[in-house]
Design an enzyme around this catalytic site. Structure first.
Site, mmCIF file in Angstrom:
data_model
loop_
_atom_site.group_PDB
_atom_site.id
_atom_site.type_symbol
_atom_site.label_atom_id
_atom_site.label_comp_id
_atom_site.label_asym_id
_atom_site.label_seq_id
_atom_site.Cartn_x
_atom_site.Cartn_y
_atom_site.Cartn_z
ATOM 1 C CB CYS A 10 -3.026 5.181 -1.787
ATOM 2 S SG CYS A 10 -1.556 4.245 -2.264
ATOM 3 C CG ASN A 13 3.805 5.170 -3.077
ATOM 4 O OD1 ASN A 13 4.990 5.475 -3.088
ATOM 5 N ND2 ASN A 13 3.046 5.356 -4.127
ATOM 6 C CB CYS A 15 -2.698 -1.108 -3.873
ATOM 7 S SG CYS A 15 -2.155 -2.595 -3.001
ATOM 8 N NE ARG A 16 -6.019 2.652 -2.159
ATOM 9 C CZ ARG A 16 -6.491 3.074 -1.016
ATOM 10 N NH1 ARG A 16 -7.727 3.539 -0.954
ATOM 11 N NH2 ARG A 16 -5.757 3.052 0.076
ATOM 12 C CB SER A 17 -0.799 6.377 -4.984
ATOM 13 O OG SER A 17 0.188 5.686 -4.274
ATOM 14 C CG ASP A 125 -6.788 -0.642 0.501
ATOM 15 O OD1 ASP A 125 -6.161 -1.159 -0.440
ATOM 16 O OD2 ASP A 125 -6.338 -0.521 1.652
HETATM 17 P P1 4NP Z 1 -2.603 1.194 -1.078
HETATM 18 O O1 4NP Z 1 -3.022 -0.236 -0.502
HETATM 19 O O2 4NP Z 1 -2.840 2.187 0.030
HETATM 20 O O3 4NP Z 1 -3.545 1.384 -2.216
HETATM 21 O O4 4NP Z 1 -1.154 1.107 -1.494
HETATM 22 C C1 4NP Z 1 -2.509 -0.745 0.697
HETATM 23 C C2 4NP Z 1 -1.199 -1.143 0.770
HETATM 24 C C3 4NP Z 1 -0.699 -1.670 1.937
HETATM 25 C C4 4NP Z 1 -1.518 -1.799 3.038
HETATM 26 C C5 4NP Z 1 -2.837 -1.397 2.960
HETATM 27 C C6 4NP Z 1 -3.321 -0.864 1.785
HETATM 28 N N1 4NP Z 1 -0.996 -2.364 4.243
HETATM 29 O O5 4NP Z 1 -1.781 -2.508 5.195
HETATM 30 O O6 4NP Z 1 0.190 -2.661 4.316
#
Ligand code: 4NP
Length: 157
Positions: A10, A13, A15-17, A125
């Site tokens: 993602c 790394n 939230c989703r992955s 997201d």
């Molecule tokens: P992820 O979510 O891609 O599912 O881990 C996010 C984590 C951090 C950020 C955005 C989305 N960020 O902007 O820091």
């Protein structure tokens, strides 16, 4: 050596992955499938950090402890080390393509393409959302994990 290696990717790394990694680890274990699993981000924002507390909480509600996971960034070697690299949304797929050295073995796809009826749907997201969004993320990654286990089990013969 595990017969299948899968990397979930993602943006951050956190939230989703990590949830996709946890869901697939569990589904593969339950199916007795020998796999190497990891997750990474296209960005370097959260390298070395544990998953988002809301992802840790959601995994905990599912009886899984992901607090020991640590963020890392997708690297060129990953395309040589993994059979499959799954991104969560179209932006991730662009980030994955940008890091693809072009001579690796990994096949890349968007995660929900694995789920019949959800092909082309992005796994959105949950970063700006709340508990409900993380629950929905868990449901999506679980569906995909189950579909992937079924696919790989068939391949194993
Ligand atoms: P992820 O979510 O891609 O599912 O881990 C996010 C984590 C951090 C950020 C955005 C989305 N960020 O902007 O820091």
């Amino acid at each position: 050596m595990p017969s299948h290696s899968v990397l979930f990717v993602c943006l951050g790394n956190i939230c989703r992955s990590p949830l996709a990694e946890a869901a697939f680890r569990r589904a593969a274990e339950e199916a007795g499938l020998d796999v190497h699993v990891d997750s990474a981000g296209t960005a370097d924002y959260h390298v070395g950090q544990p998953p988002d507390p809301r992802s840790i909480d959601e995994a905990h509600r599912q009886g899984i402890d992901i607090s020991g996971y640590r963020g890392r960034q997708l690297a060129a070697e990953d395309f040589h080390r993994f059979d499959f690299i799954f991104g969560m949304d179209r932006s991730n797929m662009q980030g994955i393509a940008a890091r693809d050295p072009g001579n690796g073995k990994a096949r890349t796809a968007m995660l929900l393409d694995l789920v019949p009826g959800s092909e082309g749907r992005e796994l959105s997201d949950p970063w700006y959302g709340g508990e409900d969004n993380f629950r929905a993320t868990w449901e999506d990654v679980t569906m995909a994990a189950d579909a992937l286990v079924e696919l790989l089990s068939k391949r194993n013969g």
